[in-house]
Design a protein around this motif. Sequence first.
Motif, PDB file in Angstrom:
ATOM      1  N   CYS A  58      49.494  44.770  37.066  1.00 18.63           N
ATOM      2  CA  CYS A  58      48.891  43.434  36.979  1.00 18.63           C
ATOM      3  C   CYS A  58      47.384  43.530  37.225  1.00 18.63           C
ATOM      4  CB  CYS A  58      49.535  42.511  38.021  1.00 18.63           C
ATOM      5  SG  CYS A  58      48.695  40.921  38.169  1.00 18.63           S
ATOM      6  N   LEU A  59      46.627  42.751  36.458  1.00 17.58           N
ATOM      7  CA  LEU A  59      45.161  42.811  36.558  1.00 17.58           C
ATOM      8  C   LEU A  59      44.610  41.783  37.547  1.00 17.58           C
ATOM      9  CD1 LEU A  59      44.570  43.094  32.696  1.00 17.58           C
ATOM     10  CD2 LEU A  59      44.565  44.967  34.363  1.00 17.58           C
ATOM     11  N   ALA A  60      45.455  40.886  38.050  1.00 18.45           N
ATOM     12  CA  ALA A  60      44.972  39.834  38.963  1.00 18.45           C
ATOM     13  C   ALA A  60      46.074  39.451  39.944  1.00 18.45           C
ATOM     14  CB  ALA A  60      44.548  38.614  38.146  1.00 18.45           C
ATOM     15  N   TYR A  65      51.528  40.390  44.588  1.00 16.55           N
ATOM     16  CA  TYR A  65      52.562  40.312  43.556  1.00 16.55           C
ATOM     17  C   TYR A  65      51.909  40.206  42.178  1.00 16.55           C
ATOM     18  CZ  TYR A  65      55.874  39.313  47.274  1.00 16.55           C
ATOM     19  OH  TYR A  65      56.641  39.385  48.405  1.00 16.55           O
ATOM     20  N   ALA A  66      52.630  40.641  41.148  1.00 15.75           N
ATOM     21  CA  ALA A  66      52.146  40.481  39.784  1.00 15.75           C
ATOM     22  C   ALA A  66      51.969  38.987  39.516  1.00 15.75           C
ATOM     23  CB  ALA A  66      53.148  41.090  38.816  1.00 15.75           C
ATOM     24  N   CYS A  67      50.837  38.604  38.888  1.00 13.78           N
ATOM     25  CA  CYS A  67      50.499  37.184  38.755  1.00 13.78           C
ATOM     26  C   CYS A  67      51.352  36.461  37.710  1.00 13.78           C
ATOM     27  CB  CYS A  67      49.019  37.035  38.419  1.00 13.78           C
ATOM     28  SG  CYS A  67      48.606  37.549  36.732  1.00 13.78           S
ATOM     29  N   GLY A  68      51.773  37.198  36.683  1.00 15.97           N
ATOM     30  CA  GLY A  68      52.602  36.575  35.642  1.00 15.97           C
ATOM     31  C   GLY A  68      51.801  35.956  34.519  1.00 15.97           C
ATOM     32  N   THR A  69      50.465  35.891  34.662  1.00 15.10           N
ATOM     33  CA  THR A  69      49.686  35.218  33.616  1.00 15.10           C
ATOM     34  C   THR A  69      48.604  36.090  32.980  1.00 15.10           C
ATOM     35  OG1 THR A  69      48.292  34.282  35.345  1.00 15.10           O
ATOM     36  CG2 THR A  69      50.036  32.869  34.490  1.00 15.10           C
ATOM     37  N   CYS A  70      48.233  37.207  33.616  1.00 16.60           N
ATOM     38  CA  CYS A  70      47.175  38.043  33.027  1.00 16.60           C
ATOM     39  C   CYS A  70      47.710  38.740  31.776  1.00 16.60           C
ATOM     40  CB  CYS A  70      46.649  39.050  34.050  1.00 16.60           C
ATOM     41  SG  CYS A  70      47.802  40.380  34.408  1.00 16.60           S
TER      42      CYS A  70
END
Length: 318
Positions: A58-60, A65-70
């Motif tokens: 994940c980039l953000a 936790y992984a953001c789910g939107t990047c």
Amino acid sequence: MTDETASLARPLPWQKDVWDSFNRAVEVNRMPHALLLHGSNGVGKRRLALCFAQRMLCLATVDHYACGTCKSCKLLLAGSHPDLSILEPAEEGKKILVDDVRKLCTKLNTTAQQGGWKISLIMDADAMNINASNALLKSLEEPQGKTLLILTSDRLHALLPTIRSRCQKQHLPVPNLDIVTHWLNEVTGNSADVSKAIEVSNGCPLLALHNIESGTLGMRQDFESVIEGVASGTLTSMDAAQRCAKLNGNNIVDWYMNYLHRLVTNEGQGGADLSLFHFQDRLISARKLLLSQSNVNQQLLLEGLFMDWAQSSSAGNN
Ligand SMILES: [Zn+2]
């Protein structure tokens, strides 16, 4: 790619300490190139490996936790992230082959397409045959920049010592009974089978859940009534073997082992009967036979097992 890999995972409640320790390592730039998650079948090694891979890609991240939107998370959710590869046996009991490991290593050693980490997961790494293990070793000896390899294994001893020693090992223990019961009640909506499922799954929550959801629990209960019938003399070994004709031989041996383990543990206070330990050896031989040959006559194998079981049981009662 399965649905599981195309959704963002969260660590399980009992994995919080391990999860936090991984994140601390990321913060201070001390992530190893290779992690080996080991522990019993059903403690959640696979879930943790996936979840951590997603967090690393994940980039953000939000609260680690992984953001789910990047962009990276969107690729993960589409099941098509170019910098994540997952290798596992094609089906249970099958080996991981050398060509697949070579492909994975080549991919791991090329530049990341998204400019971040390159991550490879090998689930059930102990299923690698010797050539596959040797191919992987080369990659472990020459780790490249931002690469992370995560292996999972139920059977640490079955991995080459040279592989084990090149990975940072993380043991995932069986969580305590209260935590497992609470979690299973929650995810199954208070299924009546929870405590029996925990019992036959050696306390491993995901295995217990699988036993409930797949209907295996009912099959196991039927199987246990068969072996109890043989032990009490109400069922002949031939009839018992026939009643098990449609079951998978490897499963039978696993279930039998688990049953015996509980029997020995329960009798443990007063000293378990020696015949139970002899019968355990008998089961180990049966397992070896089933693993080494593809054309075992299951009916004959089971008849033999049940005959010895009847004897062991009557010896134990005397
Ligand atoms: Zn993201």
